[in-house]
Write a protein that holds these residues in place. Sequence first.
Motif, PDB file in Angstrom:
ATOM      1  N   ALA A  27     -95.229  92.446   6.705  1.00 47.70           N
ATOM      2  CA  ALA A  27     -94.156  91.495   6.408  1.00 47.70           C
ATOM      3  C   ALA A  27     -93.229  91.316   7.605  1.00 47.70           C
ATOM      4  O   ALA A  27     -92.863  90.187   7.962  1.00 47.70           O
TER       5      ALA A  27
ATOM      6  N   SER B 265     -94.836  86.088   3.403  1.00 43.82           N
ATOM      7  CA  SER B 265     -95.309  86.780   2.203  1.00 43.82           C
ATOM      8  C   SER B 265     -96.788  86.501   1.962  1.00 43.82           C
ATOM      9  O   SER B 265     -97.530  87.379   1.508  1.00 43.82           O
TER      10      SER B 265
ATOM     11  N   SER C 197     -98.885  88.593   4.001  1.00 45.78           N
ATOM     12  CA  SER C 197     -98.780  89.990   3.572  1.00 45.78           C
ATOM     13  C   SER C 197     -99.531  90.276   2.278  1.00 45.78           C
ATOM     14  O   SER C 197     -99.583  91.438   1.846  1.00 45.78           O
TER      15      SER C 197
ATOM     16  N   VAL D 151     -96.449  85.502  -4.946  1.00 47.50           N
ATOM     17  CA  VAL D 151     -96.384  84.849  -3.633  1.00 47.50           C
ATOM     18  C   VAL D 151     -96.192  83.346  -3.799  1.00 47.50           C
ATOM     19  O   VAL D 151     -95.497  82.700  -3.003  1.00 47.50           O
TER      20      VAL D 151
ATOM     21  N   ARG E  92     -89.408  84.254  -4.819  1.00 43.94           N
ATOM     22  CA  ARG E  92     -88.734  84.815  -3.656  1.00 43.94           C
ATOM     23  C   ARG E  92     -87.483  85.509  -4.148  1.00 43.94           C
ATOM     24  O   ARG E  92     -86.473  84.870  -4.438  1.00 43.94           O
TER      25      ARG E  92
ATOM     26  N   THR F 216     -88.277  88.411   4.131  1.00 44.33           N
ATOM     27  CA  THR F 216     -89.690  88.692   3.884  1.00 44.33           C
ATOM     28  C   THR F 216     -89.905  90.144   3.494  1.00 44.33           C
ATOM     29  O   THR F 216     -90.684  90.440   2.584  1.00 44.33           O
TER      30      THR F 216
ATOM     31  N   ASN G 277     -88.700  90.542  -0.066  1.00 42.35           N
ATOM     32  CA  ASN G 277     -89.553  89.799  -0.996  1.00 42.35           C
ATOM     33  C   ASN G 277     -90.867  90.521  -1.236  1.00 42.35           C
ATOM     34  O   ASN G 277     -91.328  90.637  -2.380  1.00 42.35           O
ATOM     35  N   VAL G 278     -91.499  90.987  -0.181  1.00 42.80           N
ATOM     36  CA  VAL G 278     -92.777  91.689  -0.302  1.00 42.80           C
ATOM     37  C   VAL G 278     -92.601  92.972  -1.106  1.00 42.80           C
ATOM     38  O   VAL G 278     -93.412  93.305  -1.988  1.00 42.80           O
TER      39      VAL G 278
ATOM     40  N   ASN H 115     -92.107  92.082  -4.737  1.00 41.05           N
ATOM     41  CA  ASN H 115     -93.352  91.625  -5.366  1.00 41.05           C
ATOM     42  C   ASN H 115     -94.166  92.809  -5.893  1.00 41.05           C
ATOM     43  O   ASN H 115     -94.699  92.773  -7.008  1.00 41.05           O
TER      44      ASN H 115
END
Length: 434
Positions: free
Chosen positions: A277, A283, A286, A312, A316, A399, A402-403, A406
Amino acid sequence: MANQNADETGLVKITLPVWWTFGGLVGGLVLGALVQGSDIQASAAAITQPIGTLWLRALQMTIIPLVAALLVMGIAQMVAAARAGATARRMLGWVFGILIFSGLISAVLMPLLLAAFPIPQAATALLAGGEAMEPQAVPELGDFVASLVAPNLFAAAAETAMLPLTLFFALFAVAITRIPPGQGEVLLRFFRALGNSMLIIIGWVLWLAPVGVFALAFGVALRAGGDGAFATLIHYILTVSAMGAVVLLTAYALAFVVGRVGPLRFARGILPAQAVAVSTQSSLASLPAMLDSARRLKLREDTADFVLPLAVAIFRATSPAMNMAVAIYVATLVGVELTPLTLATGIAVALVISVGSVSLPGSISFVISIGPIALAMGVPIEPLALLVAVEMLPDIMRTLANVTMNVAVTAATDRGAGGLEETSDAHSNTGAAE
């Protein structure tokens, strides 16, 4: 020129001159500082100011049609996902809860952070002419409720009344999912084509960003000097990124409390995805690493294979928090009173807008996400044209968080589906060991 091709959603992908734009920012600030106070200051400003203004207006003209197209497509995709089954509905429940929480985080913490660490005085140079702009009036409660429905959409668009426009297109997207499939597909193709057309135009505009940002930065340096401008941008980057850091820490808490994954175990499992990321700031790029992290954390493959690609595509986590943070930063700079109603308006628009800007590059999503929020809150959007040049730096935090979120949402969804039996059984031992 910006490179363009289509992604899996059918939207045009645009490669932007990010480093050239950053170079334009630095070059404009340095050259402006050198020229400041010299005999050529007035003539140099007379040349650069119209260029910066023209570029800013070109950036603004695409906001409303692009937001409309992306909102319709994004919300229609989310409604379709909700029909996919119980796992999808559990996942979407977490998505909505986290997005609301993300906006609330910024509404509460960002003003406190700016009170503790005030914006540098030189930041007023970010405003046109170095003078305070007149913020748009924020209506009283009764007027606010009445303004939620625009009697004339074209008049609302002309007045950039983003809240009623946002609500209308959100409802329009839901309505599209309720009409016969053939008719709905025709409308979605239209909005996809509209979105692609606007993305191409904004790609052209952002291709000229090195020139436009140079002109704007040059004017800022003339008003504040290079040192003051750089100090302001560093302060902005750190405070906005701090809101993303709160979302990042929330992901660890969600994985632990709901997903029943020990913090250190989660940190070890997510580390490879976080490395990708940070290095890619994407994303989507990733996603393979996120799937690998899910396997490391012993999440069920069927849950991970469904939740992560969907996350994804539509999610976000940092979008409301960091977008609201930018709007609050500019509002504080301009002097907009951050009343509960103002902040609630910003959260409502941020929540809806976040659905429509997921698959876009950071520079484009910065403009079309924060612009509507700022307009809805009565905040001038002119400073955004300069702040977009440093978006690559806060985008690293976006990012990364966010990753991480997730994968945390995947763990929470899997737990709700009855997964993680072995993790749950060993949770107390894992927690003790860690």
